[in-house]
Design a protein around this motif. Sequence first.
Motif, mmCIF file in Angstrom:
data_model
loop_
_atom_site.group_PDB
_atom_site.id
_atom_site.type_symbol
_atom_site.label_atom_id
_atom_site.label_comp_id
_atom_site.label_asym_id
_atom_site.label_seq_id
_atom_site.Cartn_x
_atom_site.Cartn_y
_atom_site.Cartn_z
ATOM 1 N N ASP A 79 0.815 -1.218 0.000
ATOM 2 C CA ASP A 79 0.000 0.000 0.000
ATOM 3 C C ASP A 79 0.850 1.270 0.000
ATOM 4 O O ASP A 79 0.470 2.289 0.595
ATOM 5 N N GLY A 80 1.978 1.221 -0.660
ATOM 6 C CA GLY A 80 2.837 2.399 -0.755
ATOM 7 C C GLY A 80 2.394 3.309 -1.884
ATOM 8 O O GLY A 80 1.644 2.911 -2.775
ATOM 9 N N ASN A 81 2.857 4.571 -1.838
ATOM 10 C CA ASN A 81 2.486 5.479 -2.929
ATOM 11 C C ASN A 81 3.428 5.281 -4.110
ATOM 12 O O ASN A 81 4.522 4.721 -3.973
ATOM 13 N N ASP A 83 4.492 7.854 -6.167
ATOM 14 C CA ASP A 83 4.884 9.188 -6.609
ATOM 15 C C ASP A 83 6.137 9.162 -7.478
ATOM 16 O O ASP A 83 6.262 9.955 -8.423
ATOM 17 N N ASN A 125 -3.549 5.633 -6.998
ATOM 18 C CA ASN A 125 -2.496 6.614 -6.719
ATOM 19 C C ASN A 125 -2.605 7.818 -7.648
ATOM 20 O O ASN A 125 -2.385 8.957 -7.232
ATOM 21 N N ASN A 128 -5.418 10.139 -6.432
ATOM 22 C CA ASN A 128 -5.254 10.933 -5.203
ATOM 23 C C ASN A 128 -4.009 11.808 -5.177
ATOM 24 O O ASN A 128 -3.857 12.631 -4.280
ATOM 25 N N ILE A 129 -3.132 11.666 -6.171
ATOM 26 C CA ILE A 129 -1.896 12.451 -6.122
ATOM 27 C C ILE A 129 -2.163 13.942 -6.299
ATOM 28 O O ILE A 129 -1.466 14.786 -5.733
ATOM 29 N N ARG A 132 -3.041 15.200 -2.910
ATOM 30 C CA ARG A 132 -1.942 15.086 -1.936
ATOM 31 C C ARG A 132 -0.823 16.077 -2.210
ATOM 32 O O ARG A 132 -0.181 16.578 -1.293
ATOM 33 N N LYS A 133 -0.577 16.353 -3.483
ATOM 34 C CA LYS A 133 0.526 17.229 -3.872
ATOM 35 C C LYS A 133 0.006 18.644 -4.120
ATOM 36 O O LYS A 133 -0.704 18.896 -5.085
#
Length: 601
Positions: A79-81, A83, A125, A128-129, A132-133
Amino acid sequence: MERREEQEQKQLIWKSEPESMVLVTIGRTMATLLTARPKKLHHSISRLSPDSSIKSSLDSLDYSLWFLHKYVLDAAQRDGNLDEILVPIIQHSLKYKDSKHDNQPMILLNWLFQDEFLFQAVAMNLANIITRKDDRYIAFGWCTLVRGLMEYENVMDQYLFNGIKEKYSALLKMLCTCIPHLSCIARKGSILQDKFELPSRLSVAAADCLLTLTEGLTKKPMLSSRTKSLKSSESNPPVSLLASSIDERKISTVHKSSEVLNVGMEDFFWDYLQDLIYLVERLLAWSRKSRPLHAKGLEQVLKWLQEIQVHYGGLQEEASPAQILKTRALLLCSCWKHYGMLLHLEDKKFSKQYKELLDQYLSGIQLLMLRKQIKMQYYTNNYVEGHAESKDGGIETRKFFMNCLCLLLGRFDGKQLECVLLDYGKQISHVLLSQLYSCGLCLNVDILVLLLHFGKLHCNDEDVIDGVVHIFKLIIFKTNNSSGSTVTDTNQMDSMVPLLLHLLDERDAAARAVVMLIAEYCSISTDGHCLEEVLKRLDSGNAIKRRNAFDVISELVHISKDSSHKAHHSSWQVIANHLLGCLEYEETAIQEQTPNLLPLI
């Protein structure tokens, strides 16, 4: 055995590498993949399989693909991002957004999407990036990348895999969760200039991306990815490069998220109605200065959205019949399928599509009028009383087509507008006049002669008349700009004014249309003769002539207030003096409106 040992050795090397080394390696990997030629990238992907022999060189495309796949798989399992994968892809998409050949991001995502587990991780990912960013550059690139994914059919024919196509519906629903955020970006992206709002580059990208997502929701759902995968499994090479033990809980999570995505597209779309309203409000504000006809269409679209929100918005899903909920969703989708396509601020496809769209809308109006004439004849012959009740049938459909025409024609300017009017001017005039008159029309007859000799306007709907007049203004004045930066052609109108003034002798729909045309002409004409004639009518002893002349002055005041076209100071002084005289008139409407106009002069 040797290959299995080699794979196990690589697994051990992967686990033993420090995190910083992995980040450096994935950075080099992405640089290698994103700078590779698309054909070579395709070729390397087509040759990959679990039995592939991977070279150790970091510059090798095969190794880079292997490393990318392993990195994404590892991140998905914990469950890591992602990016480190997505940011370079987003940056590349923005850097080469106007290029037709730098499609490496699409190729890589298309490849990764072939695997359901990897698709869920990458898509979530990606969705939602942007929230998040807090980075404008990433947001700009994200909008560019997502719009490309949603419009994949423009370039996907040349691609080897069908990952994006198969996962389109699921990807769309995940990305649509970003619509409120995109709406917020668009709303905050205005720049005030000369009392007009103008969009920033980021707000334009966000608005266009939001439109693309909502357009996607209006498309027919595609076959499920599982069905397509079964059909294509024999022809497509496997994506999984390594035998890996995936946690059963992860698989369960994927299935649960897939179940959530099974909500109907129409129902899903309805949830974003308020965001559509916010967006259209911004588009309207941005269009007022440079695209007034387009702005008129946007006004009607906004009004329509607000009306269906009031009419259907209060319905509770638990208490309302399923058919009503289905109707409201289908109504929104069916109309937005066209509206959304016409609202884009930047659209490379528009120049290739506009003729087909224009033919569709003109044909739609003509078909409606033909059906109405047949119906009128039927009621005339059989049920005289019934005709009066049904004469306004189909008015909402007519409004829809008129809105589409305003939005479409309002996007043209300069030479492009001249070409469109040269090819379609008479046909458009013919169709528009059919909206105003009950008699048949001749294409070779001048617009003004038609206005004078074809009886009374039978359309009493203000929105239709308003739309028709705004399109006529574009045809007659041959301009689609309210900023005053272009020279407006008044030659055609100069010869029409004396005859148009006679239409102000009656208080009917024709007079309402002419009021707006005369006011527009007075606002841009350097010759004050027309204004003098209107003011003479304002002093007339005939109440109808006086009221129509007052409406022209009222319209002129409001046009000049929001435009760079200003009458000479002495002209405004004369207008003000005549308005003061209006306070003595018996008409209540004139007495009530005059005090509101005087402060605007």
